[in-house]
Design a protein around this motif. Structure first.
Motif, PDB file in Angstrom:
ATOM      1  N   VAL A  39      -4.244  -5.666  15.074  1.00  0.00           N
ATOM      2  CA  VAL A  39      -4.619  -6.955  14.489  1.00  0.00           C
ATOM      3  C   VAL A  39      -4.310  -6.970  12.988  1.00  0.00           C
ATOM      4  O   VAL A  39      -4.787  -6.113  12.244  1.00  0.00           O
ATOM      5  N   PHE A  44      -4.809  -4.320  20.969  1.00  0.00           N
ATOM      6  CA  PHE A  44      -4.319  -5.337  20.039  1.00  0.00           C
ATOM      7  C   PHE A  44      -4.344  -4.749  18.629  1.00  0.00           C
ATOM      8  O   PHE A  44      -5.422  -4.430  18.110  1.00  0.00           O
ATOM      9  N   LEU A  70      -1.959 -10.808  16.511  1.00  0.00           N
ATOM     10  CA  LEU A  70      -2.286  -9.749  17.464  1.00  0.00           C
ATOM     11  C   LEU A  70      -0.998  -9.215  18.087  1.00  0.00           C
ATOM     12  O   LEU A  70      -0.332  -9.940  18.842  1.00  0.00           O
TER      13      LEU A  70
END
Lengths: 132, 132, 132, 132, 132, 132
Positions: E34, E32, E118
């Protein structure tokens, strides 16, 4: 050929005091997003060309003396025009020293080629790539 | 090897009238985001492989005859299928003419290799790269 | 709500002379990749929120006084700390003047909101967004 | 040299159970955004190095056995450390089989080189590139 | 409204054990990437919404307990399905705690809104955004 | 507010036959990289705003009638100028129909807002966003 490429960035001031550079003769600056690629012909017993964590750390260390600096005032670049190409070559040589010193881990001796790419905007980049 | 790579784009219509292309046999179109890379073995006295400003201007000029056109109607591509690869090769040849004419500046003679990359979407691109 | 967002960039030097900025108190610099978004509630008779070509031209004009400059020496920012946020706000106000002057075309009066985003690296960006 | 490069991705779990990997010895995971580049020296009669649609399909098929898997449990990687480099090499070999089987179309025999690039984050990627 | 947005990433394993998830019911994983955005209505005396360096540090600290983990085994997510949305909300709450604790600097009290995005691949992302 | 955003693309021909469009009055074309964002105030029992797989499928279905077409010849756009904004709005309405029909899964009723973004190049994009 295998390669591992990691990314970091620096934010610098400089001027390019030659007529060919037009408005870039002024003191101005750049963010260089820097990609460092390490090439090897085979992998070590851990399945690595180079450890990404270590490559990231060494790239960061090589960039640190330039980050948040005015390149016009650094001894390092005295008498040089700090074009994207010149900085790419400087970083190549600095990384090569670290590779030869074994700082990229047990696989350091395996690294046979480096490429440094400097993205100076979303629309332009320069690179230097050569065998070690 | 040093390289400088600059980016621009064109928006064109075309059809690919061969069975292998399936639905792309229809008249449709593409944005090609075009990267042109100029390679040199060394730098000139100004620390340049190629001046980024000049490279950007020449790329824009080479793209202009294609931009906002229907490639199916251009004499340039008569009898050809205008795949990404064919357009990349066309742009390579057009840039090579400009390099040989010295239009990339005092460093033009130093340019030994070109690469043209056409991004046709976020998930596909084609390129042509060769020595001059 | 409709929006059109166009991209350009500037390369500037500056220092951030307050203790909170740590090493960025030094004279250094940045490439800011700048996105300008124009918002409208409806479209004009040509199907436009704002013409992309015109938006690109006006953004370029608004950026020109900053490009290749040392922001520390500009009257524009006297007494200000030229953080990403402050530059974003400055560009917002400069674009707003152009919108109000009708420089974005017949649809200028329709523009009800602007957003300026400055990407200072691959990992950080700042923005200012507000109604007109 | 011509090339066509297409993109897809996989989402996998794995652990890297050797001391050099530090916290990545834990069972964790990755999204690998995968670029597959196919190189040819010339084009076929349709103007193609490789058909992008077909390349996309074959890449997807080669990725399918890994997607949504825990690589630690696959026979494919028994006794191997599934580093980015090892996975890149695996995918290279799997694609090479498909090229040799003629699955990339009439131009398959023309493909002389492949490159597989795995982006494991916005800041790191690995690749394997070799002649066929 | 001002905003500062900073980027980092985590590499995790997890499974999504509900029929709706099809093959993602398997133990698999994700990177992910972020982005954390901090919104303020005005700037402090240093011209800051939030200091980028500090925001980057706090984001990294909030991500650390998840990085290189199998989310299926964390108490944190016991009884929850760790979709992109659920993780985004978790990170939002964890950052909100840090904002309220004043860990984003003197400007912490000024932060009125957060957004966590994300990116799970080049083609999909999830976000949670709310006022504080 | 939660959101899930998925990406796909279309390749189309069209002309913009009004004086304001200058050279884009010609028949030309575009790749539109399309992001569709689905917003919800809460999550369902599976931890979902919208299932990413299903969102991707529905976006692809909504794009299919436009892909590889000359928009000038589609009944759909008769009498309209197919600007980026107009296409964004069309896709918004088409997705809204699918949401209302329950095609986004059990969570469809929860979707309260949509945003369609069309990237027409690396430097320009348009969007339409509204509550359902």
């Amino acid at each position: 050929m295998y390669s591992i490429e990691v990314r970091d960035h620096i934010m610098i001031a400089h001027s390019l005091p030659r007529p060919v550079f037009g408005p870039a003769q002024n003191l101005h600056g750049a963010t260089f997003v820097v990609d460092a690629a390490f090439f090897t012909r085979d992998l070590d017993d851990d399945g690595l060309a180079v450890d990404i964590g270590r490559a990231t750390t060494v790239l960061s260390e090589v960039l640190a003396p330039l980050n948040y600096q005015n390149l016009d005032t650094l001894d390092l670049f005295r008498g040089k025009v700090t074009t994207t190409e010149v900085i790419a070559r400087h970083l190549f040589e600095a990384l090569a020293v670290r590779v030869r010193a074994g700082d990229l881990g047990t696989g350091s001796g395996r690294i046979c080629r480096l490429r440094i790419t400097l993205h100076e905007s979303h629309a332009a980049r320069g690179a230097y790539e050569a065998d070690l």
